[in-house]
Design a protein around this motif. Structure first.
Motif, PDB file in Angstrom:
ATOM      1  N   ALA A 162       0.834  -1.208   0.000  1.00  0.00           N
ATOM      2  CA  ALA A 162       0.000   0.000   0.000  1.00  0.00           C
ATOM      3  C   ALA A 162       0.862   1.249   0.000  1.00  0.00           C
ATOM      4  CB  ALA A 162      -0.938  -0.003   1.204  1.00  0.00           C
ATOM      5  N   LEU A 163       1.946   1.230   0.753  1.00  0.00           N
ATOM      6  CA  LEU A 163       2.842   2.379   0.841  1.00  0.00           C
ATOM      7  C   LEU A 163       3.425   2.729  -0.527  1.00  0.00           C
ATOM      8  CD1 LEU A 163       4.032   4.319   2.949  1.00  0.00           C
ATOM      9  CD2 LEU A 163       5.910   2.714   3.227  1.00  0.00           C
ATOM     10  N   GLY A 164       3.820   1.727  -1.295  1.00  0.00           N
ATOM     11  CA  GLY A 164       4.348   1.979  -2.635  1.00  0.00           C
ATOM     12  C   GLY A 164       3.328   2.668  -3.525  1.00  0.00           C
ATOM     13  N   LEU A 165       2.078   2.241  -3.440  1.00  0.00           N
ATOM     14  CA  LEU A 165       1.023   2.847  -4.253  1.00  0.00           C
ATOM     15  C   LEU A 165       0.662   4.247  -3.759  1.00  0.00           C
ATOM     16  CD1 LEU A 165      -0.850  -0.435  -4.691  1.00  0.00           C
ATOM     17  CD2 LEU A 165      -0.187   1.027  -6.598  1.00  0.00           C
ATOM     18  N   ILE A 166       0.692   4.454  -2.458  1.00  0.00           N
ATOM     19  CA  ILE A 166       0.408   5.786  -1.912  1.00  0.00           C
ATOM     20  C   ILE A 166       1.530   6.748  -2.321  1.00  0.00           C
ATOM     21  CG2 ILE A 166       0.085   7.125   0.198  1.00  0.00           C
ATOM     22  CD1 ILE A 166      -2.331   5.334  -0.574  1.00  0.00           C
ATOM     23  N   LYS A 167       2.762   6.268  -2.341  1.00  0.00           N
ATOM     24  CA  LYS A 167       3.871   7.111  -2.817  1.00  0.00           C
ATOM     25  C   LYS A 167       3.661   7.507  -4.278  1.00  0.00           C
ATOM     26  CE  LYS A 167       7.815   5.977   0.054  1.00  0.00           C
ATOM     27  NZ  LYS A 167       9.144   5.375   0.057  1.00  0.00           N
ATOM     28  N   GLU A 168       3.211   6.561  -5.099  1.00  0.00           N
ATOM     29  CA  GLU A 168       2.913   6.868  -6.494  1.00  0.00           C
ATOM     30  C   GLU A 168       1.805   7.920  -6.582  1.00  0.00           C
ATOM     31  OE1 GLU A 168       4.021   5.827  -9.610  1.00  0.00           O
ATOM     32  OE2 GLU A 168       5.728   4.941  -8.586  1.00  0.00           O
ATOM     33  N   TRP A 169       0.842   7.830  -5.691  1.00  0.00           N
ATOM     34  CA  TRP A 169      -0.259   8.798  -5.655  1.00  0.00           C
ATOM     35  C   TRP A 169       0.268  10.179  -5.277  1.00  0.00           C
ATOM     36  CZ3 TRP A 169      -5.043   8.380  -1.926  1.00  0.00           C
ATOM     37  CH2 TRP A 169      -6.152   8.986  -2.514  1.00  0.00           C
ATOM     38  N   PHE A 170       1.192  10.217  -4.307  1.00  0.00           N
ATOM     39  CA  PHE A 170       1.824  11.493  -3.939  1.00  0.00           C
ATOM     40  C   PHE A 170       2.652  12.037  -5.100  1.00  0.00           C
ATOM     41  CE2 PHE A 170       0.250  11.257   0.203  1.00  0.00           C
ATOM     42  CZ  PHE A 170       0.623  12.380   0.914  1.00  0.00           C
ATOM     43  N   ASN A 171       3.308  11.172  -5.836  1.00  0.00           N
ATOM     44  CA  ASN A 171       4.047  11.609  -7.021  1.00  0.00           C
ATOM     45  C   ASN A 171       3.088  12.224  -8.039  1.00  0.00           C
ATOM     46  OD1 ASN A 171       6.443  11.809  -8.691  1.00  0.00           O
ATOM     47  ND2 ASN A 171       5.573  10.136  -9.895  1.00  0.00           N
ATOM     48  N   GLU A 172       1.980  11.584  -8.244  1.00  0.00           N
ATOM     49  CA  GLU A 172       0.952  12.087  -9.161  1.00  0.00           C
ATOM     50  C   GLU A 172       0.458  13.464  -8.708  1.00  0.00           C
ATOM     51  OE1 GLU A 172      -1.708  12.006 -12.397  1.00  0.00           O
ATOM     52  OE2 GLU A 172      -0.093  10.612 -11.963  1.00  0.00           O
ATOM     53  N   GLY A 173       0.340  13.636  -7.398  1.00  0.00           N
ATOM     54  CA  GLY A 173      -0.127  14.909  -6.853  1.00  0.00           C
ATOM     55  C   GLY A 173       0.962  15.965  -6.734  1.00  0.00           C
ATOM     56  N   GLY A 174       2.195  15.621  -7.128  1.00  0.00           N
ATOM     57  CA  GLY A 174       3.301  16.570  -7.080  1.00  0.00           C
ATOM     58  C   GLY A 174       3.875  16.775  -5.699  1.00  0.00           C
ATOM     59  N   LEU A 175       3.595  15.850  -4.770  1.00  0.00           N
ATOM     60  CA  LEU A 175       4.059  16.010  -3.383  1.00  0.00           C
ATOM     61  C   LEU A 175       4.953  14.878  -2.902  1.00  0.00           C
ATOM     62  CD1 LEU A 175       0.838  17.386  -1.656  1.00  0.00           C
ATOM     63  CD2 LEU A 175       2.894  18.637  -2.298  1.00  0.00           C
ATOM     64  N   ASP A 229       8.099  14.684  -2.745  1.00  0.00           N
ATOM     65  CA  ASP A 229       9.191  15.199  -1.918  1.00  0.00           C
ATOM     66  C   ASP A 229       8.762  15.462  -0.476  1.00  0.00           C
ATOM     67  OD1 ASP A 229      10.904  15.070  -4.051  1.00  0.00           O
ATOM     68  OD2 ASP A 229      10.761  17.209  -4.540  1.00  0.00           O
ATOM     69  N   SER A 230       7.478  15.664  -0.246  1.00  0.00           N
ATOM     70  CA  SER A 230       7.002  15.936   1.112  1.00  0.00           C
ATOM     71  C   SER A 230       6.343  14.711   1.755  1.00  0.00           C
ATOM     72  CB  SER A 230       6.025  17.117   1.116  1.00  0.00           C
ATOM     73  OG  SER A 230       4.809  16.759   0.501  1.00  0.00           O
ATOM     74  N   PHE A 231       6.459  13.554   1.125  1.00  0.00           N
ATOM     75  CA  PHE A 231       5.812  12.339   1.640  1.00  0.00           C
ATOM     76  C   PHE A 231       6.163  12.093   3.106  1.00  0.00           C
ATOM     77  CE2 PHE A 231       5.424   7.790   2.343  1.00  0.00           C
ATOM     78  CZ  PHE A 231       4.139   7.563   1.867  1.00  0.00           C
ATOM     79  N   GLU A 232       7.434  12.242   3.450  1.00  0.00           N
ATOM     80  CA  GLU A 232       7.877  11.970   4.822  1.00  0.00           C
ATOM     81  C   GLU A 232       7.382  13.009   5.820  1.00  0.00           C
ATOM     82  OE1 GLU A 232      12.074  11.254   4.878  1.00  0.00           O
ATOM     83  OE2 GLU A 232      11.912   9.700   3.366  1.00  0.00           O
ATOM     84  N   ASP A 233       6.887  14.146   5.350  1.00  0.00           N
ATOM     85  CA  ASP A 233       6.275  15.117   6.250  1.00  0.00           C
ATOM     86  C   ASP A 233       4.923  14.626   6.756  1.00  0.00           C
ATOM     87  OD1 ASP A 233       8.410  16.835   5.801  1.00  0.00           O
ATOM     88  OD2 ASP A 233       7.355  17.961   4.247  1.00  0.00           O
ATOM     89  N   TRP A 234       4.304  13.741   6.010  1.00  0.00           N
ATOM     90  CA  TRP A 234       2.968  13.262   6.343  1.00  0.00           C
ATOM     91  C   TRP A 234       2.954  11.892   7.001  1.00  0.00           C
ATOM     92  CZ3 TRP A 234      -0.713  16.778   5.943  1.00  0.00           C
ATOM     93  CH2 TRP A 234      -0.484  17.857   5.102  1.00  0.00           C
ATOM     94  N   PHE A 235       3.957  11.067   6.663  1.00  0.00           N
ATOM     95  CA  PHE A 235       3.942   9.673   7.113  1.00  0.00           C
ATOM     96  C   PHE A 235       5.271   9.260   7.718  1.00  0.00           C
ATOM     97  CE2 PHE A 235       1.132  10.015   3.415  1.00  0.00           C
ATOM     98  CZ  PHE A 235      -0.066   9.724   4.030  1.00  0.00           C
ATOM     99  N   ASN A 236       5.180   8.515   8.804  1.00  0.00           N
ATOM    100  CA  ASN A 236       6.322   7.903   9.454  1.00  0.00           C
ATOM    101  C   ASN A 236       6.478   6.519   8.838  1.00  0.00           C
ATOM    102  OD1 ASN A 236       7.970   6.452  11.241  1.00  0.00           O
ATOM    103  ND2 ASN A 236       7.236   7.584  13.004  1.00  0.00           N
ATOM    104  N   TYR A 237       7.697   6.116   8.588  1.00  0.00           N
ATOM    105  CA  TYR A 237       7.916   4.801   7.989  1.00  0.00           C
ATOM    106  C   TYR A 237       7.684   3.653   8.942  1.00  0.00           C
ATOM    107  CZ  TYR A 237       9.364   6.699   3.595  1.00  0.00           C
ATOM    108  OH  TYR A 237       9.351   7.319   2.387  1.00  0.00           O
ATOM    109  N   GLU A 238       7.501   3.949  10.218  1.00  0.00           N
ATOM    110  CA  GLU A 238       7.076   2.919  11.155  1.00  0.00           C
ATOM    111  C   GLU A 238       5.697   2.470  10.690  1.00  0.00           C
ATOM    112  OE1 GLU A 238       5.466   2.736  15.741  1.00  0.00           O
ATOM    113  OE2 GLU A 238       6.545   4.480  15.067  1.00  0.00           O
ATOM    114  N   ARG A 239       5.482   1.176  10.603  1.00  0.00           N
ATOM    115  CA  ARG A 239       4.194   0.691  10.133  1.00  0.00           C
ATOM    116  C   ARG A 239       3.634  -0.321  11.111  1.00  0.00           C
ATOM    117  NH1 ARG A 239       7.318  -0.011   5.435  1.00  0.00           N
ATOM    118  NH2 ARG A 239       7.251  -2.230   5.780  1.00  0.00           N
ATOM    119  N   LEU A 240       2.350  -0.292  11.281  1.00  0.00           N
ATOM    120  CA  LEU A 240       1.650  -1.313  12.033  1.00  0.00           C
ATOM    121  C   LEU A 240       1.090  -2.299  11.032  1.00  0.00           C
ATOM    122  CD1 LEU A 240      -0.460   1.003  14.368  1.00  0.00           C
ATOM    123  CD2 LEU A 240       1.732  -0.069  14.892  1.00  0.00           C
ATOM    124  N   GLY A 241       0.879  -3.516  11.431  1.00  0.00           N
ATOM    125  CA  GLY A 241       0.301  -4.488  10.519  1.00  0.00           C
ATOM    126  C   GLY A 241       1.397  -5.165   9.698  1.00  0.00           C
ATOM    127  N   ALA A 242       0.967  -6.062   8.838  1.00  0.00           N
ATOM    128  CA  ALA A 242       1.922  -6.851   8.028  1.00  0.00           C
ATOM    129  C   ALA A 242       2.079  -6.272   6.653  1.00  0.00           C
ATOM    130  CB  ALA A 242       1.451  -8.288   7.949  1.00  0.00           C
TER     131      ALA A 242
END
Length: 137
Positions: A109-122, A124-137
């Protein structure tokens, strides 16, 4: 303060480089309390940064047709609506004020959300919104 973005993504296939999102379900949880939730149905034909491949098997499993996909909202519209939600809960000027991503198969899911942020032009700011710590598998 613990901020969790629970995600469930539905896609046009299993490779985030060539496939795209077609649905994103989310729940925003702050300190264990659900504060927001929703579902975006995304038209994968409206990506501008890549030509999305549609795997027939992915549509068959989910019982979605090409016509269904074409009736969904534009990628850019859904991204803007997601950002309206996220901005309510994150102050990007504070380094540690961000969401932990949770759910099933969060790495995918993270890979696809990153692609979505790329599509939205953001991207470079992905890490401002999300911590790479993940819950779940």
């Amino acid at each position: 303060m613990k901020k969790v973005l629970w995600l469930d993504v539905e896609t046009t296939g299993l490779d985030c480089r060539k496939h795209g999102l077609r649905e994103v379900g989310f729940i925003i949880e702050i300190d264990g309390v659900e504060v927001d939730k929703g579902v975006f149905k995304i038209n994968p034909f409206t990506y501008t940064t890549k030509d999305v491949v549609i795997d027939d098997y992915a549509l068959e499993i989910s019982k979605v047709s090409i016509e269904d996909l074409e009736s969904y909202d534009r990628v850019s519209y859904c991204f803007k609506e997601l950002m309206k939600k996220l901005v309510k809960y994150v102050n990007v000027n504070h380094k540690n004020d961000c969401f932990v991503i949770a759910g099933y198969n969060t790495a995918f899911a993270l890979g696809l959300i990153k692609e979505w942020f790329n599509e939205g032009g953001l991207l470079d700011s992905f890490e401002d919104w999300f911590n790479y710590e993940r819950l779940g598998a």
